[in-house]
Write an enzyme that holds these catalytic residues in place. Structure first.
Site, mmCIF file in Angstrom:
data_model
loop_
_atom_site.group_PDB
_atom_site.id
_atom_site.type_symbol
_atom_site.label_atom_id
_atom_site.label_comp_id
_atom_site.label_asym_id
_atom_site.label_seq_id
_atom_site.Cartn_x
_atom_site.Cartn_y
_atom_site.Cartn_z
ATOM 1 N N GLU A 118 -27.531 -40.998 130.637
ATOM 2 C CA GLU A 118 -28.371 -40.416 129.514
ATOM 3 C C GLU A 118 -29.209 -41.594 129.014
ATOM 4 O OE1 GLU A 118 -26.161 -38.807 126.143
ATOM 5 O OE2 GLU A 118 -25.042 -37.573 127.297
ATOM 6 N N GLU A 185 -32.380 -31.350 128.596
ATOM 7 C CA GLU A 185 -31.482 -30.756 127.716
ATOM 8 C C GLU A 185 -32.210 -30.494 126.311
ATOM 9 O OE1 GLU A 185 -27.223 -32.281 127.409
ATOM 10 O OE2 GLU A 185 -26.959 -30.699 125.315
HETATM 11 O O1 KIV Z 1 -21.344 -33.273 129.642
HETATM 12 C C1 KIV Z 1 -22.211 -32.379 129.999
HETATM 13 O O2 KIV Z 1 -21.618 -31.137 130.246
HETATM 14 C C2 KIV Z 1 -23.705 -32.345 130.022
HETATM 15 C C3 KIV Z 1 -24.184 -31.124 130.335
HETATM 16 C C4 KIV Z 1 -24.404 -30.262 129.055
HETATM 17 C C5 KIV Z 1 -25.727 -31.316 131.153
HETATM 18 O O3 KIV Z 1 -24.061 -33.404 130.031
#
Ligand code: KIV
Length: 281
Positions: A118, A185
């Site tokens: 991220e 997201e």
């Molecule tokens: O951890 C997860 O499931 C994610 C998705 C929502 C993209 O990062």
């Protein structure tokens, strides 16, 4: 048509051909068998497992060991899908060499094909270092759940013109650093559309509208298993919580009433062996 293993190259080709990419999370062997059987292109072993599997309120406490454990289980069940291991909080933020080592563990011990992390421009050097080590990286911008405290909650990002512009710059920087795809997201549809148009690599949306090159949802949300947190962008394709609780209740009732196990669920013994056994008592 013969089904082939999905790779970073085949995902890039899908964007060029404007063929939508499908991605779902999975966290265990059986889940991976089911998702793979449905022909889904990418399986993300998401750190969302902290919330939907481990019952935590956020993804922040999830550890490398927990992620690797679930990655290995999924890898045993998936034959064709491209597998992405989600790097947990603090496994890549502190410094780039630690990030490379942890990303490497996902491939060596977790048996996945790539990693996801991220963050935007602040992650560029880290992405470069991991990619230089031969490990494909998927980016993730917009609502980044590992920064939920900084963001002040699970909220839509990029709603002002300035914030939207920053997301475009983040996406371009991640592409330039070597990411092979980027998750967007909880960002407004027009912002996701502008990013998807400007990038050569695929965007995978979750709560980001229909213009992304692919879509991702969480396993438990698609199946209607988890009713604790239901974002408005989720579409439930089944409501399995009710039927599952019903099945468990029927089992409990059968055991309590002496209906299970019945004769067909019980291993028999030959009359001779039974007589000998009884004599031995
Ligand atoms: O951890 C997860 O499931 C994610 C998705 C929502 C993209 O990062």
């Amino acid at each position: 048509m013969e089904r082939k293993k999905v790779t970073v190259l085949s995902l890039a080709a899908r964007k060029r051909r404007r063929e939508p990419i499908t991605m779902l999370t999975a966290y265990d062997y059986t889940g991976a068998l089911l998702v793979d059987a449905a022909g889904i292109d990418v399986i993300l072993i998401g750190d969302s497992l902290g919330m939907v599997v481990m019952g935590l309120n956020t993804t922040i406490p999830v550890t490398m060991e927990e992620m690797l454990h679930h990655c290995r289980a999924v890898a045993r069940g998936a034959t064709y899908a491209h597998l992405v291991g989600d790097m947990p909080f603090l496994s890549y933020q502190a410094d780039a060499s630690e990030a490379v080592r942890n990303a490497g563990r996902f491939l060596k011990e977790g048996m996945v094909d790539s990693v996801k992390l991220e963050g935007g421009r602040e992650m560029v050097e880290t992405v470069r270092a991991i990619v230089a080590a031969g490990i494909p990286v998927m980016g993730h911008i917009g609502l980044t759940p590992q920064s939920v405290s900084k963001l002040g909650g699970f909220r839509t990002q990029g709603k002002t013109a300035a914030a939207a512009r920053r997301l475009v710059d983040d996406a371009l920087a991640l592409e330039e650093a070597g990411c092979y795809a980027i998750v967007l997201e909880a960002v407004p549809g027009p912002v996701a559309a502008a990013i998807s148009e400007r990038l050569r690599i695929p965007t995978i949306g979750i709560g980001a509208g229909p213009s992304c090159d692919g879509q991702v949802l969480v396993y438990h949300d698609v199946l209607g298993l988890f009713d604790k947190l239901q974002p408005t962008f989720v579409k439930e394709y089944a409501q399995l919580r009710g039927p599952i609780v019903e099945a468990f209740t029927a089992y409990r009732d059968d055991v309590v009433a002496g209906r299970f196990p019945a004769e067909e669920h019980t291993f028999p013994m030959s009359a001779d062996e039974l007589a000998a056994f009884q004599q031995s008592l």
